[in-house]
Every structure is written in structure tokens, then in C-alpha cells.
Design a protein around this motif. Structure first.
Motif, PDB file in Angstrom:
ATOM      1  N   ARG A 163       0.860  -1.249   0.026  1.00  0.00           N
ATOM      2  CA  ARG A 163       0.077  -0.190  -0.152  1.00  0.00           C
ATOM      3  C   ARG A 163       0.913   1.311  -0.297  1.00  0.00           C
ATOM      4  O   ARG A 163       1.885   1.355   0.553  1.00  0.00           O
ATOM      5  CB  ARG A 163      -0.863   0.027   1.208  1.00  0.00           C
ATOM      6  CG  ARG A 163      -1.726  -1.112   1.238  1.00  0.00           C
ATOM      7  CD  ARG A 163      -2.736  -1.115   2.528  1.00  0.00           C
ATOM      8  NE  ARG A 163      -2.010  -0.741   3.792  1.00  0.00           N
ATOM      9  CZ  ARG A 163      -1.332  -1.780   4.628  1.00  0.00           C
ATOM     10  NH1 ARG A 163      -1.466  -2.810   4.366  1.00  0.00           N
ATOM     11  NH2 ARG A 163      -0.928  -1.359   5.523  1.00  0.00           N
ATOM     12  N   HIS A 211      -1.765  -7.846  -3.923  1.00  0.00           N
ATOM     13  CA  HIS A 211      -2.513  -6.731  -3.658  1.00  0.00           C
ATOM     14  C   HIS A 211      -2.001  -5.185  -3.597  1.00  0.00           C
ATOM     15  O   HIS A 211      -0.874  -5.226  -2.918  1.00  0.00           O
ATOM     16  CB  HIS A 211      -3.454  -6.942  -2.494  1.00  0.00           C
ATOM     17  CG  HIS A 211      -4.344  -5.757  -2.057  1.00  0.00           C
ATOM     18  ND1 HIS A 211      -5.105  -5.636  -1.020  1.00  0.00           N
ATOM     19  CD2 HIS A 211      -4.802  -4.748  -2.953  1.00  0.00           C
ATOM     20  CE1 HIS A 211      -6.091  -4.756  -1.063  1.00  0.00           C
ATOM     21  NE2 HIS A 211      -5.680  -3.917  -2.404  1.00  0.00           N
ATOM     22  N   GLN A 261      -2.092  -0.947  -3.871  1.00  0.00           N
ATOM     23  CA  GLN A 261      -3.023   0.014  -3.538  1.00  0.00           C
ATOM     24  C   GLN A 261      -2.439   1.297  -3.127  1.00  0.00           C
ATOM     25  O   GLN A 261      -1.486   1.364  -2.771  1.00  0.00           O
ATOM     26  CB  GLN A 261      -3.845  -0.502  -2.284  1.00  0.00           C
ATOM     27  CG  GLN A 261      -5.187   0.427  -1.791  1.00  0.00           C
ATOM     28  CD  GLN A 261      -5.705  -0.049  -0.715  1.00  0.00           C
ATOM     29  OE1 GLN A 261      -5.433  -1.177  -0.084  1.00  0.00           O
ATOM     30  NE2 GLN A 261      -6.572   0.723  -0.236  1.00  0.00           N
ATOM     31  N   GLU A 288      -6.020  -1.516  -7.063  1.00  0.00           N
ATOM     32  CA  GLU A 288      -6.880  -0.600  -7.019  1.00  0.00           C
ATOM     33  C   GLU A 288      -6.547   0.630  -6.288  1.00  0.00           C
ATOM     34  O   GLU A 288      -5.474   0.798  -5.644  1.00  0.00           O
ATOM     35  CB  GLU A 288      -8.163  -0.893  -5.632  1.00  0.00           C
ATOM     36  CG  GLU A 288      -7.423  -1.368  -4.438  1.00  0.00           C
ATOM     37  CD  GLU A 288      -8.299  -1.944  -3.347  1.00  0.00           C
ATOM     38  OE1 GLU A 288      -9.499  -1.497  -3.511  1.00  0.00           O
ATOM     39  OE2 GLU A 288      -8.164  -2.706  -2.258  1.00  0.00           O
TER      40      GLU A 288
END
Length: 450
Positions: A74, A98, A100, A126
Motif C-alpha cells: 500500500r 494486492h 493499492q 485498486e
């Protein structure tokens, strides 16, 4: 006195160049120091273990980087990844990664140079902001991915030709992928899908591209609630079966001779419903397509509302055609079932007062055939002579596409007017506010004068 002036002038002539040199040198030093301070993202990845989750501290990072283990990385509004290599800024080779909240600036150009390349399953991307000189996100042989809330823009300020650019999101042989709430502008195709089953493309905003959404061989997929403006074509759907295209709005695709709101080519057994196509050159273009349902679409203010070519056995129900220059054209398109559509230029007759005309609406192919054989006849479009000849042409009328029971009044205009009404309400509120302010000022000044 003159001697003092000369001294001042000579001093300025000496000081200004030295100052400029110092400024340029300082900028160079700062640039080099900022580059020196940038951290290699690959170095951080190499220090993490499988399954780790990390939040990057604010700063500038450099690519390229390869993620070959399951990680969650992240960033925040102050995390930027710079990549000048033709290799992807980030290559994802492991399932379950993942990413982000990272800003990615991918400056290397080339058709095969993506900012992010995904070759693994169940990857989530995302809240990324991507500026690219190649592709944005390239997905290959990767299933069940989620791409949402990303912003993808063309990096260079100059307006390159579409063929010199890559696609915003590019899927190939990647199934069950969700592409939602992304904003893509300035690329070749905003979203390109090929040989990817069960894709879900929803609520994306797409502008200034060749094709907003480009679908090829994506059986069983859904294209829902997307918005496209100022593309050459809003949605190009080709070679598909069992696809749903619903709730989309494609407006202002009119700057190219091949512009369409929705282009359907070799589309079979699919559903095209509740879309708004407005202000395009052609609202809906359909070729070599059969056994599809087109219902409750609002086709507004296009040059040609709907154009059919070699398309048979389709159903057209409860669609609305309003303020198009040419409502419909159909060539070599037979056995299409048209019922209950609204054609605003059609003068019907309702003797039993059931809301539908007792006189059928027939699509006359005269003009389309004439122009296809001799394009120069477009100069006489809607001239009295052309209208007269069109009315006189009845050859093969039994084979024309017809709506036997067209609506006498508009029935689904609310589909297209929701956004316009919302915009009108905003304008009305602002106007009333300004009016109240003006009245208050006038009253206040009047009191002061008294």
C-alpha cells in the motif's frame, strides 16, 4: 556620473549570467539529489516474506520491480513509483498480490511496454494513479482479478495518434475479471478484452480514446453502467455470445467518420438494454448479428439513430428514437421483430386509442443503398428531390424492416433525461442562489442610499 552608470551596467552584465548559471546548476544538483534519494522498490520487495503486508513511507521509488510472492503493498498520496525502463514498472507473477494507493509514472514508450503487467490469478489493483507512455495495465492468462477505482492517463502532453499508444486496461485469455469504477482517458482503447470469458465491466468513465470499450470473443460477459464521451466509438462489441450491454451512456462520439455510440459486429444471442446513445454520428450500428434483444434503449440526437446491415432475427422492443437526423437505415436485414418502439418523426394513426399506431413504420433502404453506391449523393441529403424519390421507392417493401405497432407517444424518455434533469437541477439551484444574492445587494444598496 557617467562613469558610475557605466560601472552599474557592467556589473549587471556580469552578475546576471553568473546568477543564471548558479540557478541552472542548483536545479541540476536538486534533480540529481532527488534521483539519488529515490528508493528501489525491488530492494524492498526482496526483503519481504510471502504473505507480508507493507505500507510504503511517503517518497519516490524506482522501477522496474518484479513481485513473485504473495504480498500486499500500500502507498498513499505521497508515494510515487518512477520507471524509465521499457520493462513493466511492476510485474506481478504470484497469485493473490494486492497493490493499492500508488502513483506510477511509466515514461518508456512502446506497444509492449505496460506500467503494470499481471500474469497471476486473484490479483487486486485498486486506487492506483497511472501515467503511461505505453500500456496502463496488461493482464495475460490471469483469472479472477479485480481492477477498481484506478485512474489511467496518457503520459505525454502532445496528442499522439491512437495507433502510437497502448490500451488503458488490456485483458487477454483472463477470465472472471472485475473492472469497476476506473477513469481512463487519452489511450488507444480504454478497456480492451479478448478471449476473456465472464468479464464484468461496470461504472467506468472513458474518454478521448479510439474505443471506450473494445470486446472481442468475451462470451458470457457484462458491460454495465459505463460512461463514454469523445471517443471514436463508445463500445465496440465483436464476435461475442451471451453478452449483456446495459445501462451505459455513450455520448458525443461524432468527430470521426466511423464514430458510433455502440457498434455490434457478429454479436449473437446477447442483450442490449437501457442504454443511452446521444449525439453520436451513428447511435447503434449492427452488422452480421442475429438473435439479439435490443430493448428500452434511448437513441437521441444522432446523425443516424440505428443502422442495420446483414442483421437478421433480432428483436427490437420499446426503444426510443428522438431527434435523430436519420432515424433508421437497414440493408439486407430481414425477419427482425420490431414492436412498440417510438419513432418521433413517424406520423401514425391510432384508431382504437391503445397507444400504438395502426399504421406500421417501415425502414426505407433507398437512401442507404444510393449513398453506398454513389457517396457523392450525400450532398442531396434531405433535399426535396431526394425525399420525393425516397417516398416513390417501394421496390421490395415486403422485405423491409418494419415496426407493425410503433408507439404514438414517448414511453421511456426518463432513461435519458435522468442525468440531464440532475444537471438542470444543479443549474437551477445555482441560478436561484445568484438571484437571491443580487436582490440582497440591490436592497442593501438602496437602504444605504436612503
Amino acid at each position: 556620473m557617467k562613469k558610475a552608470r557605466r560601472t552599474i551596467i557592467y556589473s549587471l552584465l556580469l552578475i546576471v549570467p553568473l546568477t543564471l548559471c548558479n540557478v541552472l546548476y542548483l536545479e541540476k544538483v536538486l534533480a540529481s539529489s532527488s534521483t539519488d534519494q529515490a528508493i528501489s522498490l525491488q530492494t524492498i520487495i526482496d526483503q519481504l516474506d510471502t504473505g507480508d503486508s507493507v505500507e510504503l513511507p511517503p517518497g519516490t521509488y524506482t522501477g522496474p520491480a518484479i513481485i513473485d510472492k504473495k504480498l500486499s503493498i500500500r502507498g498513499n498520496s505521497k508515494v510515487t513509483l518512477l520507471n524509465q525502463s521499457r520493462k513493466p514498472a511492476i510485474s506481478i507473477l504470484s497469485d493473490g498480490v494486492h497493490l493499492q494507493d500508488i502513483q506510477i509514472k511509466h515514461t518508456a514508450s512502446g506497444d509492449d511496454s505496460p506500467a503494470i503487467q499481471v500474469k497471476a490469478d486473484q490479483v487486486i489493483l485498486e486506487n492506483l494513479t497511472i501515467q503511461t507512455s505505453g500500456y496502463g495495465i496488461m493482464v495475460r492468462d490471469a483469472d479472477r482479478g479485480i481492477l477498481q477505482n484506478n485512474t489511467i492517463k496518457w503520459f505525454k502532453p502532445e496528442a499522439d495518434m491512437p495507433k502510437q499508444k497502448g490500451n488503458g486496461i488490456d485483458l487477454y485469455n483472463s477470465h472472471d475479471t472485475q473492472i469497476k469504477n476506473n477513469k481512463i482517458t487519452g489511450l488507444r482503447d480504454a478497456i480492451y478484452l479478448e478471449k476473456s470469458r465472464n468479464a464484468w465491466v461496470q461504472k467506468n468513465k472513458l474518454s478521448h480514446t479510439r474505443y471506450g470499450i473494445h470486446c472481442m470473443y468475451i462470451d458470457g460477459s457484462s458491460v454495465i453502467d459505463n460512461e463514454g464521451e469523445y471517443n471514436i466509438t463508445g463500445a465496440m462489441v465483436m464476435g461475442v455470445k451471451n453478452v449483456v450491454v446495459s445501462g451505459n451512456s455513450f455520448r458525443k462520439q461524432s468527430q470521426n467518420v466511423h464514430s458510433q455510440g455502440i457498434l455490434l459486429y457478429d454479436v449473437q444471442s446477447s442483450s442490449i438494454t437501457q442504454n443511452v446513445v446521444e449525439g453520436n454520428r451513428v447511435g447503434i450500428y449492427m452488422e452480421q448479428s442475429s438473435k439479439n434483444l435490443l430493448s428500452n434503449n434511448a437513441v437521441l440526437r444522432n446523425f443516424i439513430g440505428i443502422q442495420l446491415l446483414n442483421s437478421n432475427h433480432n428483436q427490437f422492443r420499446s426503444n426510443e428514437f428522438i431527434a435523430n437526423v436519420i432515424e433508421a437505415e437497414a440493408t439486407d436485414s430481414e425477419k427482425n421483430e420490431m414492436t412498440g418502439n417510438y419513432w418521433d418523426s413517424f406520423q401514425g394513426l391510432d384508431l382504437n386509442d391503445d397507444g400504438t399506431s395502426d399504421i406500421p413504420y417501415a425502414i426505407n433502404p433507398f437512401y442507404q443503398r444510393l449513398v453506398s453506391q454513389t457517396p457523392a449523393y450525400q450532398l442531396f441529403f434531405q433535399s426535396p428531390g431526394m425525399t420525393f424519390l425516397s417516398d416513390m421507392f417501394t421496390n421490395g417493401r415486403d422485405h423491409w424492416s418494419k415496426d407493425p405497432s410503433p408507439l404514438m407517444k414517448s414511453d421511456i424518455y426518463h432513461i435519458s433525461s435522468v442525468e440531464s434533469k440532475k444537471g438542470s437541477d444543479d443549474v437551477l439551484i445555482i441560478g436561484l442562489f445568484l438571484l437571491c444574492c443580487a436582490i440582497s445587494i440591490i436592497i442593501y444598496l438602496g437602504v444605504l442610499r436612503r
